[in-house]
Design an enzyme around this catalytic site. Structure first.
Site: not given
Ligand code: UDP
Ligand code: MG
Length: 140
Positions: A11, A51, A114, A117, A128
């Site tokens: 990212k 997303y 974070n 992805h 994807e």
């Molecule tokens: N995210 C965020 N706030 C939250 C949860 C998720 O900004 O409270 C963002 C974060 O960048 C995350 C992405 O949205 O990686 C997708 O969320 P997901 O729950 O799918 O998490 P991941 O699969 O990336 O662990």
């Molecule tokens: Mg996810």
């Protein structure tokens, strides 16, 4: 266990800090092979489509702004049980909860920014991968 492919993004927070190689080293050390990779700069609309499953969530707009704020590295990782293995290497979504040694524990700046992805299931991995790569770009 079967040979699987998963989709990964390094990212903007990580590309900005020049962490592409450090993150790729973690994938390779864990036995995942990078079978496709390119650096792109998404538009907000392209990030929004990627997303769209999160479009009702409160963080959606900020997430799409962030993902289009700088270049990302999109990649396909291959290996035994690659989807679950990559989720382990990544660590929990919130770096405060991520296990020591994971990418997010070491590098993530916040729950939103974070660093990586990773696909969460075979169906999403296939979708994807197809969103960013054509078959001829996947070289196992
Ligand atoms: N995210 C965020 N706030 C939250 C949860 C998720 O900004 O409270 C963002 C974060 O960048 C995350 C992405 O949205 O990686 C997708 O969320 P997901 O729950 O799918 O998490 P991941 O699969 O990336 O662990
Ligand atoms: Mg996810």
């Amino acid at each position: 266990m079967a040979l699987e492919r998963t989709f990964s993004i390094i990212k903007p927070d990580a590309t900005r800090r020049n962490l592409t190689g450090a993150i790729n080293a973690k994938f390779e050390e864990a036995g995942l092979r990078i079978v496709a990779q390119k650096r792109i700069h998404m538009t907000k609309a392209q990030a929004g489509k990627f997303y769209e499953v999160h479009q009702e969530r409160p963080f959606y707009d900020e997430l799409c702004e962030f993902m289009s704020s700088a270049p990302v590295v999109v990649q396909v990782l291959e290996g035994e049980d690659a989807i679950a293995k990559n989720r382990e290497i990544m660590g929990a979504t919130n770096p405060a909860d991520a296990a020591p040694g994971t990418v997010r524990a070491e590098f993530a700046e916040s729950v939103g920014e974070n660093s990586v992805h990773g696909s969460d299931a075979p169906e999403t991995a296939a979708q994807e991968i197809a969103y960013f790569f054509s078959g001829i770009e996947l070289v196992g």
